[in-house]
Design an enzyme around this catalytic site. Structure first.
Site, PDB file in Angstrom:
ATOM      1  N   LYS A  45       0.202  -7.488  -4.722  1.00 25.51           N
ATOM      2  CA  LYS A  45      -0.340  -8.441  -3.752  1.00 25.51           C
ATOM      3  C   LYS A  45      -0.494  -9.851  -4.344  1.00 25.51           C
ATOM      4  O   LYS A  45      -0.525 -10.832  -3.617  1.00 25.51           O
ATOM      5  CB  LYS A  45      -1.646  -7.922  -3.182  1.00 25.51           C
ATOM      6  CG  LYS A  45      -1.401  -6.688  -2.305  1.00 25.51           C
ATOM      7  CD  LYS A  45      -2.635  -6.174  -1.628  1.00 25.51           C
ATOM      8  CE  LYS A  45      -2.307  -5.029  -0.681  1.00 25.51           C
ATOM      9  NZ  LYS A  45      -1.941  -3.782  -1.398  1.00 25.51           N
TER      10      LYS A  45
HETATM   11  C1  LIG Z   1      -1.151  -2.785  -0.885  1.00 25.19           C
HETATM   12  C2  LIG Z   1      -0.486  -1.833  -1.816  1.00 25.19           C
HETATM   13  C3  LIG Z   1       0.563  -0.988  -1.387  1.00 25.19           C
HETATM   14  C4  LIG Z   1       1.038  -0.952   0.063  1.00 25.19           C
HETATM   15  O1  LIG Z   1       1.713  -2.110   0.473  1.00 25.19           O
HETATM   16  P1  LIG Z   1       1.973  -2.417   2.013  1.00 25.19           P
HETATM   17  O2  LIG Z   1       2.536  -3.787   2.058  1.00 25.19           O
HETATM   18  O3  LIG Z   1       0.614  -2.322   2.693  1.00 25.19           O
HETATM   19  O4  LIG Z   1       2.920  -1.385   2.538  1.00 25.19           O
HETATM   20  C5  LIG Z   1       1.178  -0.169  -2.317  1.00 25.19           C
HETATM   21  N1  LIG Z   1       0.761  -0.136  -3.607  1.00 25.19           N
HETATM   22  C6  LIG Z   1      -0.245  -0.921  -4.050  1.00 25.19           C
HETATM   23  C7  LIG Z   1      -0.653  -0.833  -5.473  1.00 25.19           C
HETATM   24  C8  LIG Z   1      -0.896  -1.803  -3.192  1.00 25.19           C
HETATM   25  O5  LIG Z   1      -1.900  -2.580  -3.634  1.00 25.19           O
END
Ligand SMILES: *Cc1c(COP(=O)(O)O)cnc(C)c1O
Length: 463
Positions: A112
């Site tokens: 993120k």
């Molecule tokens: C947020 C997250 C995901 C999922 O991503 P999306 O965009 O919601 O599909 C997967 N792995 C980790 C470590 C995350 O923080």
């Protein structure tokens, strides 16, 4: 560049407006009205460029001149200078044709950061230009909150309030949020669970009167700029492995579908992608929908990969909009039905999706097996989210000749509990975070009452 709603009833917006807005007024999500496309030459020209240079080229058409080139380039360079690896999102080879795309070299050790480091800077730029201030509110059970805080801590025109359930997030995750002592960062521990925190944030967006006219901004993955920033690493990885001359496949540990949707956008713009494999944990709505056309909610399960624990995948709506031929009315009807009862996709859109998307679901016991097996075979210690992707890539790939790139969405030290359960002694935090457990923390504990939270936000925000 104009942006339109997936439900067809909200006004079209500019890039600046869409970044400052979040959800559309008709309940839909914003998507670009038309997509730019990259020629083979344009893709080939990106080979060997820095991540920031590729990012500038990929995102520039979406900004549509609303930030001048020099400024936008500076924002991009600045955002990605916070990563501890020069390649920002490096590729690592696991075996002959399976690669990991390491997305965890940012400030909070999960993917993120890639979008939120840039989003904070873009928001601050637009707010400064308008002479406005804004408040960010979000609820988190983990990764989003810390990445949003790190993305906004240096923003003069933003105050950020992140609600987390008191004593219900891991120590590493809490400290990643509460040890940021900047003046514009407010951590609130709610005496309740994640749903209580989430409900208060939703209610605050629905009625913003408590802020007396100050804008409330959403930084969750309904914000278009997050999708935009996430397209970049698909292009960078594809080009590094031979695009446009060679196809690749991607396997993406998924929850709200924002990450893999960004890959789909990159593909539509001209990046040759053979297959997207959607990996889920036991919260498998995406797998049930793609494999069995069972588009229905199921009770939330708490798994070893908590950042993928969801009931509904909000960004799936953006893909449905395309699959249904951009018919906002059909999307609105389907999602209205889905809200109340188990639903199913119509045959034509479902088949369209299945041409490009496969899926696989991995339960907790298998996550532990995969962490051990991947370590034995490759020497890598995977985090539990990446482990779902590793298994899904091996089981669901269409052919062995096309390279498959599994997105490593988090650093294993961030989810050390699962790694220890798999039989390891633990994983060290990277050097820049090794003192995390000694850092000073600051947060406020509030009851799970909307009034109390809103009063706190209204009083504490600056200016
Ligand atoms: C947020 C997250 C995901 C999922 O991503 P999306 O965009 O919601 O599909 C997967 N792995 C980790 C470590 C995350 O923080």
């Amino acid at each position: 560049m104009r942006y339109i709603s997936t439900r067809g009833q909200a006004p079209a917006l500019s890039f600046e407006e869409v970044v400052l807005t979040g959800m559309a007024s008709d309940g839909g999500l914003y998507v670009p009205e038309t997509l730019p496309s990259f020629t083979r030459e344009a893709l080939a020209d990106m080979a060997g460029l820095s991540y920031a240079d590729i990012a500038f080229r990929v995102m520039r058409p979406f900004v549509g001149g609303e930030i001048d080139d020099t400024t936008f380039y500076e924002l991009v360079v600045d955002a990605y200078s916070t990563f501890s690896h020069d390649a920002v999102v490096p590729l690592k080879q696991l075996d002959a044709n399976h690669f990991l795309l390491e997305q965890f070299h940012g400030p909070t050790l999960a993917f993120k950061d890639v979008a939120l480091q840039l989003l904070g800077r873009i928001l601050d730029h637009f707010l400064k230009k308008r002479g406005e201030r804004a408040v960010i509110m979000g609820a988190t059970s983990g990764d989003t909150g810390s990445a949003a805080i790190e993305g906004c801590r240096h923003c003069d025109n933003l105050d950020i309030f992140i609600l987390h359930p008191h004593e219900r997030v891991s120590e590493v995750q809490r400290r990643q949020m509460t040890s940021v002592l900047a003046d514009n960062v407010f951590n609130v521990a709610i005496e309740g669970n994640f749903d209580d925190a989430q409900a208060m944030v939703k209610a605050s967006f629905a009625d913003q009167a408590f802020l007396n006219g100050t804008r409330l901004v959403a930084v969750n993955s309904i914000n278009w700029a997050r999708i935009m920033a996430q397209m970049v690493y698909y292009v960078a990885a594809g080009v590094a492995l031979g695009a446009p001359h060679r196809e690749v496949s991607f396997c993406v540990p998924s929850a709200n579908f924002g990450n893999v949707f960004a890959g789909y956008m990159a593909n539509k713009m001209g990046l040759p992608v053979k297959q997207f494999i959607v990996a889920t944990n036991a919260n498998d709505i995406l797998h049930r929908t793609l494999a069995d056309n069972d588009f229905s909610k199921k009770e939330l399960a708490a798994t070893l990969a908590p950042s993928m624990d969801i009931v509904v995948s909000s960004n799936f709506e953006r893909l449905l909009f395309d699959a249904y031929g951009r018919d906002g009315k059909a999307v609105a009807e389907l999602l209205e039905r889905f809200r109340h009862e188990p639903a199913a996709l119509a045959e034509v859109p479902l088949n369209k999706l299945r041409e490009k998307f496969s899926s696989y679901s991995v339960d907790d016991a298998t996550i532990l097996d995969v962490i051990r097996e991947a370590h034995r075979r490759t020497g890598e210690v995977l985090d539990p989210h990446t482990a779902t992707g590793y298994r899904a890539a091996e089981r669901a790939r269409a052919d062995a000749a096309t390279p498959v790139i599994t997105l490593a969405t988090a650093h294993p030290a961030k989810f050390a509990d699962a790694v220890i359960q798999a039989g390891f002694d633990g994983v060290a935090l990277p050097p820049h975070m090794s003192d995390l457990l000694e850092r000073e923390e600051r947060y406020s504990v509030l009851p799970a009452e909307l009034d109390a939270v809103q009063r706190f936000v209204a009083e504490q925000r600056r200016g």
